[in-house]
Design a protein around this motif. Structure first.
Motif, PDB file in Angstrom:
ATOM      1  N   TRP A 431       1.984  24.923 -28.022  1.00  0.00           N
ATOM      2  CA  TRP A 431       2.696  23.937 -28.843  1.00  0.00           C
ATOM      3  C   TRP A 431       4.141  23.796 -28.409  1.00  0.00           C
ATOM      4  CZ3 TRP A 431       1.251  20.583 -32.729  1.00  0.00           C
ATOM      5  CH2 TRP A 431      -0.118  20.579 -33.017  1.00  0.00           C
ATOM      6  N   ASP A 432       4.650  24.790 -27.711  1.00  0.00           N
ATOM      7  CA  ASP A 432       6.019  24.704 -27.204  1.00  0.00           C
ATOM      8  C   ASP A 432       6.088  23.905 -25.903  1.00  0.00           C
ATOM      9  OD1 ASP A 432       6.933  26.219 -29.313  1.00  0.00           O
ATOM     10  OD2 ASP A 432       6.719  28.115 -28.222  1.00  0.00           O
ATOM     11  N   THR A 433       4.937  23.694 -25.255  1.00  0.00           N
ATOM     12  CA  THR A 433       4.934  23.036 -23.955  1.00  0.00           C
ATOM     13  C   THR A 433       4.160  21.725 -23.921  1.00  0.00           C
ATOM     14  OG1 THR A 433       2.979  24.297 -23.259  1.00  0.00           O
ATOM     15  CG2 THR A 433       5.131  25.250 -22.762  1.00  0.00           C
ATOM     16  N   ALA A 434       3.422  21.420 -24.987  1.00  0.00           N
ATOM     17  CA  ALA A 434       2.562  20.235 -24.945  1.00  0.00           C
ATOM     18  C   ALA A 434       2.437  19.573 -26.309  1.00  0.00           C
ATOM     19  CB  ALA A 434       1.169  20.613 -24.430  1.00  0.00           C
ATOM     20  N   THR A 435       1.991  18.328 -26.286  1.00  0.00           N
ATOM     21  CA  THR A 435       1.643  17.567 -27.482  1.00  0.00           C
ATOM     22  C   THR A 435       0.123  17.535 -27.591  1.00  0.00           C
ATOM     23  OG1 THR A 435       3.606  16.162 -27.318  1.00  0.00           O
ATOM     24  CG2 THR A 435       1.754  15.295 -28.580  1.00  0.00           C
ATOM     25  N   ILE A 436      -0.372  17.648 -28.802  1.00  0.00           N
ATOM     26  CA  ILE A 436      -1.816  17.641 -29.020  1.00  0.00           C
ATOM     27  C   ILE A 436      -2.257  16.254 -29.478  1.00  0.00           C
ATOM     28  CG2 ILE A 436      -3.740  18.672 -30.275  1.00  0.00           C
ATOM     29  CD1 ILE A 436      -2.251  20.602 -28.437  1.00  0.00           C
ATOM     30  N   VAL A 437      -3.303  15.735 -28.853  1.00  0.00           N
ATOM     31  CA  VAL A 437      -3.908  14.465 -29.267  1.00  0.00           C
ATOM     32  C   VAL A 437      -5.355  14.741 -29.648  1.00  0.00           C
ATOM     33  CG1 VAL A 437      -4.576  12.145 -28.575  1.00  0.00           C
ATOM     34  CG2 VAL A 437      -2.400  13.095 -27.791  1.00  0.00           C
ATOM     35  N   ASP A 438      -5.690  14.472 -30.907  1.00  0.00           N
ATOM     36  CA  ASP A 438      -7.056  14.647 -31.400  1.00  0.00           C
ATOM     37  C   ASP A 438      -7.801  13.323 -31.283  1.00  0.00           C
ATOM     38  OD1 ASP A 438      -6.449  17.298 -32.192  1.00  0.00           O
ATOM     39  OD2 ASP A 438      -5.623  16.568 -34.084  1.00  0.00           O
ATOM     40  N   VAL A 439      -9.062  13.388 -30.896  1.00  0.00           N
ATOM     41  CA  VAL A 439      -9.875  12.192 -30.703  1.00  0.00           C
ATOM     42  C   VAL A 439     -10.984  12.154 -31.749  1.00  0.00           C
ATOM     43  CG1 VAL A 439     -11.193  10.816 -29.062  1.00  0.00           C
ATOM     44  CG2 VAL A 439      -9.411  12.374 -28.230  1.00  0.00           C
ATOM     45  N   TYR A 440     -11.118  10.990 -32.414  1.00  0.00           N
ATOM     46  CA  TYR A 440     -12.128  10.802 -33.452  1.00  0.00           C
ATOM     47  C   TYR A 440     -13.017   9.613 -33.103  1.00  0.00           C
ATOM     48  CZ  TYR A 440      -8.948  13.750 -36.159  1.00  0.00           C
ATOM     49  OH  TYR A 440      -8.129  14.780 -36.575  1.00  0.00           O
ATOM     50  N   ASP A 441     -14.254   9.676 -33.541  1.00  0.00           N
ATOM     51  CA  ASP A 441     -15.179   8.561 -33.432  1.00  0.00           C
ATOM     52  C   ASP A 441     -15.212   7.870 -34.790  1.00  0.00           C
ATOM     53  OD1 ASP A 441     -17.278   6.804 -33.265  1.00  0.00           O
ATOM     54  OD2 ASP A 441     -18.657   8.205 -32.300  1.00  0.00           O
ATOM     55  N   THR A 442     -14.581   6.696 -34.887  1.00  0.00           N
ATOM     56  CA  THR A 442     -14.526   6.002 -36.180  1.00  0.00           C
ATOM     57  C   THR A 442     -15.866   5.378 -36.546  1.00  0.00           C
ATOM     58  OG1 THR A 442     -13.741   3.960 -35.125  1.00  0.00           O
ATOM     59  CG2 THR A 442     -12.069   5.494 -35.941  1.00  0.00           C
ATOM     60  N   ASP A 443     -16.758   5.232 -35.576  1.00  0.00           N
ATOM     61  CA  ASP A 443     -18.082   4.692 -35.872  1.00  0.00           C
ATOM     62  C   ASP A 443     -18.919   5.716 -36.628  1.00  0.00           C
ATOM     63  OD1 ASP A 443     -20.228   2.887 -35.822  1.00  0.00           O
ATOM     64  OD2 ASP A 443     -21.028   3.765 -33.985  1.00  0.00           O
TER      65      ASP A 443
END
Length: 499
Positions: A431-443
């Motif tokens: 968390w000190d070195t990167a950004t987290i992107v979560d992926v969701y399936d809205t379908d």
């Protein structure tokens, strides 16, 4: 003589098992945080990582201790056999139904490949069979017990697998999945300042806007190698603009400022904009383009001053339709309903994602509610303390703005969310070195996986958009392109997890 060989073989096998279990348990203890994180990434055991991280270590040590004493040896051999069956079935499921995942062993065993690890486990299963038979009187009963243990171990691991997948994707206890290879940075270019944002895309290009020079647009091709500059010409620029945003929706572009309020529309072929809406009295704080004649917006209700969503329809004449029941008040109806607006032209879905709680709203292109979904964190209620300063007529927060979701974008039923909260079993160093992107399936209203977007110097990601199989992000003064797995949805439904 035969008796001596039998006893020696039994003692040797027990010694091997004691050494194996003690070594594995101690290795896990010495790297306990890493062991928990590895379990958390498992598609079979991830949902139970907290409990299992302690249970496995304790069980290995207890079985090793019971193997030392002759009175408890037969029980310990059955237990050792069952443990190795469980570990073996685990690897078989991994090899056949999942991509690679973090090894949950410690020390030297962690360096084994999965096929080597499978052979290693099968070898120890046979050792346990030999030792159990040598230590028993009734051969047939012993083999029947071992058969029952094999079937029960296989069923237990299979049930854990199916149950864990459901928990992770539907009832997620804030455990993220990271899949190596699901995203890879393939291109990068330097931007001229740090006030830029992503205004939109067409089929092959990315458009960048500038907050300080809102009428200037920069176009990059998908490889970020070709750059073009355009200057927007407004029909009438004699307004006191305060919050201008440009949004690209090919073949059109829109220039909007809800504080005036005014909306321009023009074609990207000549970058000349005509007034689409002015002096209407429809003030708005956020807006997203649905199509050339329809814009979704957020405004404040006149009496309550709470946020509400609506749609501008410019067909024939301007019409405004408010949907006051979409945003759900928890505290004040203003800060607690603040969020981000996204529209997916492929599926004609509008998504509103709250900043301060783990909820998003999915509607059709007329803002008719389809469902309310949740992000994987556990913040159900906004943690805010708003105050109203009467003499200034201002609303402010008297507490830190505990943001849950920072950024979002959507493409073809994939909702990408930049979360600001650390999940379970995630090392703080990342968390000190990167950004987290979560992926969701809205379908399917389901969480799929997460990816890392690494910092540039001290800067983290501040904007993102998806074009095809590429994720474009702005990090500091850098525009980057990440290649996404083409089969992201298919793979996730086949239970991808990172190793």
């Amino acid at each position: 003589m035969k008796r001596n060989i039998k006893n020696l073989t039994l003692e040797l096998i027990c010694l091997l098992y004691v050494s194996l279990f003690v070594y594995a348990a101690v290795s896990k203890i010495l790297e306990f945080e890493n062991f928990q994180a590895q379990l958390g990434q498992s598609p079979i055991l991830g949902a139970y990582a907290g409990f299992l991280s302690y249970f496995v270590i304790i069980t290995e040590l207890v079985v090793a201790l019971l193997l030392v004493f002759s009175k408890t040896r037969i029980l310990a051999l059955y237990a050792a056999f069952e443990l190795m069956v469980l570990f073996t079935v685990y690897i078989i499921i991994i090899l056949n139904f999942s991509y690679t995942i973090p090894c949950s062993c410690g020390g030297v065993l962690e360096n084994m490949g999965w096929k080597e690890h499978l052979a290693f486990n099968i070898f120890f299963v046979f050792l346990a069979v030999i030792a159990t038979v040598l230590n028993s009187v009734h051969y047939n009963k012993t083999m029947l017990k071992l058969f029952v243990l094999t079937i029960s171990g296989s069923l237990i691991m299979s049930l854990l697998y199916f149950r864990s997948e459901n928990i992770i994707h539907k009832e997620n206890p804030f455990i993220r999945r990271f899949t190596p290879g699901s995203s890879k940075k393939i291109a990068e270019t330097k931007l001229h300042n740090n006030t830029l944002y992503i205004a939109g895309t067409d089929q092959n290009s990315i458009y960048i806007g500038d907050q300080r020079a809102p009428l200037h647009i920069f176009k990059y091709d998908s490889t970020l190698k070709v750059k073009k500059h355009y200057k927007i010409e407004l029909e009438n620029a004699g307004y006191s603009f305060r919050s201008v945003q440009v949004r690209i929706s090919p073949p059109y572009f829109f220039v909007m400022d809800g504080t005036v309020p005014i909306i321009y529309r023009g074609k990207i072929s000549d970058w000349k904009a005509e007034i689409l809406m002015k002096d209407s009295g429809y003030y708005f704080s956020k807006a997203v383009v649905i199509d050339s004649l329809k814009i979704a917006f957020r405004t404040q209700l006149e009496k309550s001053r709470e946020n509400a969503l609506g749609v501008f329809n410019f067909k024939n004449s301007l019409k405004s339709n408010l949907h006051q029941d979409l945003l759900q008040k928890q505290i004040d109806g203003f800060f607690d309903t603040d969020g981000m607006m996204n529209y997916d032209s492929e599926t004609k879905s509008f998504v509103y994602l709250y900043y301060y709680r783990n909820q998003f709203i999915v509607t059709d292109n007329n803002l008719k509610l389809r469902y309310r979904g949740n992000t994987i964190d556990t913040t159900k209620t906004a943690n805010l303390k708003p105050v109203f300063i009467k003499d200034k007529g201002q609303r402010k927060l008297s507490s830190p703005d505990n943001i849950v979701n920072k950024l979002s974008t959507i493409r073809d039923n994939f909702l990408f969310v930049n979360s600001s909260l650390r999940g379970r079993f995630e090392p703080k160093e990342m968390w000190d070195t990167a950004t987290i992107v979560d992926v969701y399936d809205t379908d399917l209203n389901s969480y799929l996986s997460s990816i890392y977007i690494y910092k540039v110097e001290e800067f983290k990601m501040k904007d993102m958009i998806v074009l095809g199989n590429n994720l474009y992000v702005i990090v500091g003064q850098n525009l980057q392109c990440y290649k996404l797995d083409k089969d992201l949805k298919t793979n996730q439904h086949k239970n991808i997890s990172g190793r």
